[in-house]
Motif scaffolding. Structure first.
Motif, PDB file in Angstrom:
ATOM      1  N   GLU A 122       9.709  15.090  45.290  1.00 40.74           N
ATOM      2  CA  GLU A 122       9.337  15.419  43.912  1.00 40.74           C
ATOM      3  C   GLU A 122       8.014  14.778  43.553  1.00 40.74           C
ATOM      4  OE1 GLU A 122      11.005  12.759  40.546  1.00 40.74           O
ATOM      5  OE2 GLU A 122      12.677  12.894  41.952  1.00 40.74           O
ATOM      6  N   ILE A 123       7.259  15.460  42.722  1.00 32.58           N
ATOM      7  CA  ILE A 123       6.011  14.941  42.185  1.00 32.58           C
ATOM      8  C   ILE A 123       6.224  14.777  40.688  1.00 32.58           C
ATOM      9  CG2 ILE A 123       3.572  15.450  41.778  1.00 32.58           C
ATOM     10  CD1 ILE A 123       4.000  17.241  44.496  1.00 32.58           C
ATOM     11  N   THR A 124       6.097  13.557  40.203  1.00 28.89           N
ATOM     12  CA  THR A 124       6.435  13.311  38.802  1.00 28.89           C
ATOM     13  C   THR A 124       5.376  13.894  37.868  1.00 28.89           C
ATOM     14  OG1 THR A 124       5.320  11.154  38.643  1.00 28.89           O
ATOM     15  CG2 THR A 124       7.600  11.172  39.461  1.00 28.89           C
ATOM     16  N   MET A 125       5.843  14.366  36.739  1.00 31.45           N
ATOM     17  CA  MET A 125       4.944  15.013  35.791  1.00 31.45           C
ATOM     18  C   MET A 125       4.035  14.025  35.075  1.00 31.45           C
ATOM     19  SD  MET A 125       5.249  18.258  36.063  1.00 31.45           S
ATOM     20  CE  MET A 125       4.596  18.978  34.542  1.00 31.45           C
ATOM     21  N   ASN A 126       4.311  12.714  35.197  1.00 34.29           N
ATOM     22  CA  ASN A 126       3.386  11.734  34.613  1.00 34.29           C
ATOM     23  C   ASN A 126       2.359  11.242  35.628  1.00 34.29           C
ATOM     24  OD1 ASN A 126       5.156  10.184  36.107  1.00 34.29           O
ATOM     25  ND2 ASN A 126       5.662   8.758  34.455  1.00 34.29           N
ATOM     26  N   THR A 127       2.259  11.954  36.750  1.00 37.34           N
ATOM     27  CA  THR A 127       1.166  11.738  37.701  1.00 37.34           C
ATOM     28  C   THR A 127      -0.038  12.551  37.236  1.00 37.34           C
ATOM     29  OG1 THR A 127       2.630  11.349  39.582  1.00 37.34           O
ATOM     30  CG2 THR A 127       0.428  12.158  40.085  1.00 37.34           C
ATOM     31  N   ALA A 128      -1.199  11.968  37.246  1.00 41.88           N
ATOM     32  CA  ALA A 128      -2.405  12.687  36.804  1.00 41.88           C
ATOM     33  C   ALA A 128      -2.600  13.947  37.638  1.00 41.88           C
ATOM     34  CB  ALA A 128      -3.620  11.776  36.928  1.00 41.88           C
ATOM     35  N   GLY A 129      -2.764  15.081  36.947  1.00 41.90           N
ATOM     36  CA  GLY A 129      -2.964  16.350  37.645  1.00 41.90           C
ATOM     37  C   GLY A 129      -1.723  16.882  38.334  1.00 41.90           C
TER      38      GLY A 129
ATOM     39  N   LEU B  89       9.724  22.327  53.444  1.00 40.31           N
ATOM     40  CA  LEU B  89       9.881  21.325  52.398  1.00 40.31           C
ATOM     41  C   LEU B  89      10.358  21.957  51.098  1.00 40.31           C
ATOM     42  CD1 LEU B  89       6.662  19.083  52.653  1.00 40.31           C
ATOM     43  CD2 LEU B  89       8.990  18.428  53.268  1.00 40.31           C
ATOM     44  N   ASN B  90      11.212  21.228  50.378  1.00 37.90           N
ATOM     45  CA  ASN B  90      11.496  21.522  48.981  1.00 37.90           C
ATOM     46  C   ASN B  90      10.552  20.658  48.146  1.00 37.90           C
ATOM     47  OD1 ASN B  90      13.812  23.270  49.285  1.00 37.90           O
ATOM     48  ND2 ASN B  90      15.029  21.469  49.791  1.00 37.90           N
ATOM     49  N   ILE B  91       9.788  21.272  47.263  1.00 40.39           N
ATOM     50  CA  ILE B  91       8.814  20.540  46.452  1.00 40.39           C
ATOM     51  C   ILE B  91       9.137  20.760  44.979  1.00 40.39           C
ATOM     52  CG2 ILE B  91       6.376  20.297  45.843  1.00 40.39           C
ATOM     53  CD1 ILE B  91       5.776  21.331  48.737  1.00 40.39           C
ATOM     54  N   GLY B  92       9.467  19.676  44.295  1.00 39.72           N
ATOM     55  CA  GLY B  92       9.885  19.797  42.906  1.00 39.72           C
ATOM     56  C   GLY B  92       9.094  18.910  41.979  1.00 39.72           C
ATOM     57  N   ALA B  93       9.520  18.896  40.718  1.00 41.24           N
ATOM     58  CA  ALA B  93       8.869  18.094  39.679  1.00 41.24           C
ATOM     59  C   ALA B  93       9.859  17.076  39.135  1.00 41.24           C
ATOM     60  CB  ALA B  93       8.368  18.984  38.550  1.00 41.24           C
ATOM     61  N   GLY B  94       9.376  15.838  38.972  1.00 40.58           N
ATOM     62  CA  GLY B  94      10.205  14.780  38.417  1.00 40.58           C
ATOM     63  C   GLY B  94       9.681  14.288  37.082  1.00 40.58           C
TER      64      GLY B  94
ATOM     65  N   LEU C  48       9.040  21.068  31.264  1.00 34.26           N
ATOM     66  CA  LEU C  48       9.760  21.953  32.185  1.00 34.26           C
ATOM     67  C   LEU C  48       8.976  23.231  32.434  1.00 34.26           C
ATOM     68  CD1 LEU C  48      12.254  22.875  33.809  1.00 34.26           C
ATOM     69  CD2 LEU C  48      13.191  23.754  31.657  1.00 34.26           C
ATOM     70  N   GLU C  49       8.475  23.841  31.365  1.00 37.53           N
ATOM     71  CA  GLU C  49       7.731  25.094  31.508  1.00 37.53           C
ATOM     72  C   GLU C  49       6.465  24.886  32.341  1.00 37.53           C
ATOM     73  OE1 GLU C  49       8.933  27.945  30.760  1.00 37.53           O
ATOM     74  OE2 GLU C  49      10.682  27.108  29.750  1.00 37.53           O
ATOM     75  N   LYS C  50       5.783  23.765  32.134  1.00 38.45           N
ATOM     76  CA  LYS C  50       4.584  23.470  32.919  1.00 38.45           C
ATOM     77  C   LYS C  50       4.929  23.288  34.390  1.00 38.45           C
ATOM     78  CE  LYS C  50       1.943  21.321  29.162  1.00 38.45           C
ATOM     79  NZ  LYS C  50       1.375  20.054  28.623  1.00 38.45           N
TER      80      LYS C  50
ATOM     81  N   GLY D 238       5.216  26.138  39.870  1.00 36.47           N
ATOM     82  CA  GLY D 238       5.982  26.590  41.021  1.00 36.47           C
ATOM     83  C   GLY D 238       7.066  25.643  41.497  1.00 36.47           C
ATOM     84  N   ALA D 239       7.333  24.575  40.741  1.00 38.71           N
ATOM     85  CA  ALA D 239       8.332  23.588  41.160  1.00 38.71           C
ATOM     86  C   ALA D 239       9.647  24.262  41.542  1.00 38.71           C
ATOM     87  CB  ALA D 239       8.565  22.570  40.052  1.00 38.71           C
ATOM     88  N   GLN D 240      10.191  23.870  42.694  1.00 41.32           N
ATOM     89  CA  GLN D 240      11.406  24.492  43.218  1.00 41.32           C
ATOM     90  C   GLN D 240      12.680  23.830  42.712  1.00 41.32           C
ATOM     91  OE1 GLN D 240      10.035  23.788  47.219  1.00 41.32           O
ATOM     92  NE2 GLN D 240       9.927  25.973  47.638  1.00 41.32           N
ATOM     93  N   PHE D 241      12.535  22.617  42.175  1.00 43.18           N
ATOM     94  CA  PHE D 241      13.673  21.934  41.563  1.00 43.18           C
ATOM     95  C   PHE D 241      13.129  20.961  40.532  1.00 43.18           C
ATOM     96  CE2 PHE D 241      12.404  19.209  45.036  1.00 43.18           C
ATOM     97  CZ  PHE D 241      12.630  17.908  44.597  1.00 43.18           C
TER      98      PHE D 241
END
Length: 218
Positions: free
Chosen positions: A46-53, A69-74, A82-84, A89-92
């Protein structure tokens, strides 16, 4: 976007149910890390949404590295976030809290959602709302025995302790009944990343997979 190619894979997840958490890294660092992560045998990150960019990093990661890979947003806390994340393209989706609107929106769209919970009431609420797995957070404050005690009466819950998970304690959490683990700084070693020690980082990733496999007997 081809949603067939970009759908979350439970088959991949179940091979190594360790969710690596990328927070605060640069886009070029992420592009270096993801192939190493996959080649080490890990599958979900997961890539957290409070990461720049974060949105651009997620989109680029899916374009370049989604195979295997499964690539999601944290750290998704609001419907707007969520919409962003989904637009990128976040998968989870992973959250640190319970936001009913976020959970219900994911369930409606068939997007796996791992909401954060702390108490048994919160964990059961998240599961009842349709969580794919409940992120028990922060796990380090509770310890492995909490997972065992939680699942005694609530054995239908699938739980993913997150926060303070390391090579030293992950087996204890798994033996206590954890169905997955969320691992941040202990897995994404910032010293190795800052020093660009990529072979060492890949070996570090492989150590986590080996520790998981030793517990489940693979």
């Amino acid at each position: 976007m081809n949603t067939t190619e970009r759908a979350f894979s439970w088959e991949l997840f179940n091979k190594a149910p360790l969710v690596g958490i990328i927070r605060g890294l640069l886009a070029d660092e992420v592009s270096q890390i993801l192939p190493l992560y996959r080649d080490a045998g890990l599958t979900t990150i997961e890539i957290t949404m409070n990461t720049a960019g974060a949105e651009a990093i997620i989109a680029d990661a899916l374009t370049a590295h989604s195979n295997g890979l499964n690539i999601g947003a944290g750290t998704v806390c609001t419907k707007d976030e969520l919409e962003k994340a989904l637009d990128a393209g976040a998968q989870f989706i992973v959250t640190p809290i319970i936001n009913k609107k976020v959970i219900k929106a994911c369930v409606k769209r068939g997007i796996p959602i791992f909401p954060g919970a702390y108490t048994p009431t919160e964990a059961y609420m998240a599961w009842s709302l349709g969580a794919s797995m409940v992120k028990i957070f922060p796990a380090t404050s509770l310890g492995p025995s909490y997972i065992k005690e939680l699942k005694a009466p609530l054995n239908q819950l699938k739980v993913m302790p997150t926060g303070g998970i390391s090579l030293d304690n992950m087996s204890a959490y798994l033996k206590a009944g954890a169905d997955g683990l969320g691992v941040g700084s202990q897995l994404l070693d910032k010293t190795l990343i800052a020093q660009k020690k990529w072979p060492e980082l890949k070996a570090h990733f492989a150590n986590f997979l080996a520790a998981y496999q030793s517990v489940i007997g693979r």
